[in-house]
Design a protein around this motif. Structure first.
Motif, PDB file in Angstrom:
ATOM      1  N   ILE A  50      24.869  91.432   5.003  1.00 16.87           N
ATOM      2  CA  ILE A  50      26.266  92.326   5.224  1.00 16.87           C
ATOM      3  C   ILE A  50      27.352  91.227   5.401  1.00 16.87           C
ATOM      4  O   ILE A  50      28.280  91.057   4.582  1.00 16.87           O
ATOM      5  CB  ILE A  50      25.988  93.367   6.019  1.00 16.87           C
ATOM      6  N   ALA A  51      27.086  90.398   6.428  1.00 10.91           N
ATOM      7  CA  ALA A  51      28.069  89.132   6.814  1.00 10.91           C
ATOM      8  C   ALA A  51      28.530  88.533   5.474  1.00 10.91           C
ATOM      9  O   ALA A  51      29.752  87.990   5.211  1.00 10.91           O
ATOM     10  CB  ALA A  51      27.837  88.211   8.070  1.00 10.91           C
ATOM     11  N   LEU A  52      27.479  87.928   4.721  1.00  4.25           N
ATOM     12  CA  LEU A  52      27.661  87.044   3.831  1.00  4.25           C
ATOM     13  C   LEU A  52      28.427  87.664   2.640  1.00  4.25           C
ATOM     14  O   LEU A  52      29.483  87.232   1.936  1.00  4.25           O
ATOM     15  CB  LEU A  52      26.260  86.512   3.297  1.00  4.25           C
ATOM     16  N   LEU A  53      27.907  88.887   2.291  1.00  4.52           N
ATOM     17  CA  LEU A  53      28.799  89.708   1.156  1.00  4.52           C
ATOM     18  C   LEU A  53      30.173  90.097   1.592  1.00  4.52           C
ATOM     19  O   LEU A  53      31.119  89.930   0.536  1.00  4.52           O
ATOM     20  CB  LEU A  53      27.886  90.997   1.093  1.00  4.52           C
ATOM     21  N   ASP A  54      30.524  90.345   2.935  1.00  9.01           N
ATOM     22  CA  ASP A  54      31.690  90.838   3.300  1.00  9.01           C
ATOM     23  C   ASP A  54      32.642  89.667   3.232  1.00  9.01           C
ATOM     24  O   ASP A  54      33.707  89.580   2.896  1.00  9.01           O
ATOM     25  CB  ASP A  54      31.945  91.262   4.622  1.00  9.01           C
ATOM     26  N   VAL A  64      36.939  95.209   1.466  1.00 13.93           N
ATOM     27  CA  VAL A  64      35.904  95.197   2.136  1.00 13.93           C
ATOM     28  C   VAL A  64      35.721  96.679   2.700  1.00 13.93           C
ATOM     29  O   VAL A  64      36.416  97.187   3.500  1.00 13.93           O
ATOM     30  CB  VAL A  64      35.618  93.986   3.325  1.00 13.93           C
ATOM     31  N   ILE A  65      34.489  97.406   2.482  1.00 11.80           N
ATOM     32  CA  ILE A  65      34.313  98.803   2.763  1.00 11.80           C
ATOM     33  C   ILE A  65      33.903  98.719   4.489  1.00 11.80           C
ATOM     34  O   ILE A  65      32.945  98.264   4.676  1.00 11.80           O
ATOM     35  CB  ILE A  65      33.236  99.538   2.119  1.00 11.80           C
ATOM     36  N   LYS A 181      25.183  98.509   3.906  1.00 12.36           N
ATOM     37  CA  LYS A 181      25.605  98.889   5.463  1.00 12.36           C
ATOM     38  C   LYS A 181      24.806 100.060   5.649  1.00 12.36           C
ATOM     39  O   LYS A 181      24.358 100.719   6.967  1.00 12.36           O
ATOM     40  CB  LYS A 181      26.899  98.948   5.586  1.00 12.36           C
ATOM     41  N   LEU A 182      24.515 101.194   4.842  1.00  9.72           N
ATOM     42  CA  LEU A 182      23.941 102.441   5.121  1.00  9.72           C
ATOM     43  C   LEU A 182      22.562 102.235   5.198  1.00  9.72           C
ATOM     44  O   LEU A 182      22.000 102.927   6.414  1.00  9.72           O
ATOM     45  CB  LEU A 182      24.050 103.376   3.710  1.00  9.72           C
TER      46      LEU A 182
END
Length: 237
Positions: A50-54, A64-65, A181-182
């Protein structure tokens, strides 16, 4: 649509192989301990992703959602469904074979369209035929000539209904939120509930847990971290 179908096909492959790891795991440690540890591991694996994708989205100037009400609500509800289904499945596998467990769990293929009928979603004739062919094929692969029903089979049959509910909840929330994230949130919710139940109903011991690190690792990283995430992303399409 092709992308979604391929992701779900890969999900099925990973889940199929993870039944063996799950079966081996519950032979060595208690069910709730196995579920709690593998779920938390699945959530932890997704945090750096998640951190890398954001970070990548920010560099490209994309939006960024962030965490919102839909994500929290969806994550909690999905986590509760996942916890109930996985507890029933893992407990059932103590009493039945991996092949039989796989067949009964996969009956959610039939249950989902039936529930959909009550929700006003009429399946096409292609879906109906496909479901019947798939269930027949699964029966031929997984069930031997001596067909008997035991306590474990009943638990897993109930779990199939809960997994059907899990799929429908994902179907509702996945278009509205970030799928990874879900997925991450549902694992932490499932892991937290399982850990609390483990401390109440079981007496976990460190040595057996360390002894089945391979089963926990494969189930946590591949089945949870990878496959359930692919399911959520795939269902979006």
């Amino acid at each position: 649509k092709l992308k979604g179908n391929l992701l779900l096909l890969l999900t099925a492959v990973v889940w199929g192989t993870s039944f063996i790891a799950q079966s081996k795991g519950v032979e060595e440690i208690t069910p709730l301990a196995f579920i709690g540890i593998r779920s938390i591991l699945g959530g932890l694996v997704l945090l750096p992703v998640i951190a890398l994708l954001d970070f990548g989205k920010k560099r490209k100037g994309e939006k960024v959602i962030k965490v919102d009400k839909n994500l929290i609500t969806g994550g909690v509800i999905c986590g509760i469904f996942l916890c109930i289904a996985t507890v029933l499945q893992t407990a059932g596998m103590v009493y039945t074979s991996p092949g039989k467990a796989g067949f009964i769990t996969a009956l959610y293929m039939v249950i989902v369209p039936i529930i959909g009928l009550f929700m006003g979603k009429k399946p096409s004739i292609v879906i109906v035929i496909s479901v019947l062919i798939a269930v027949t094929g699964l029966y031929m692969m997984c069930i031997d000539s001596e067909m008997s029903i035991n306590f474990g089979d009943v638990l897993i049959f109930i779990c199939a209904f809960v997994f059907a509910g899990h799929i429908l909840v994902i179907d509702h929330f996945s278009p509205k939120v970030d799928g990874i994230k879900l997925s991450c949130l549902q694992f932490f919710v499932c892991g937290a509930i399982s850990t609390v139940l483990m401390l109440i109903f079981e007496e976990p011991k460190l040595e057996p847990i360390l002894g089945c690190w391979a089963s926990i690792g494969y189930s946590g990283i591949m089945s949870c971290g990878l496959a359930y995430t692919l399911q959520i992303v795939g269902q979006k399409y």
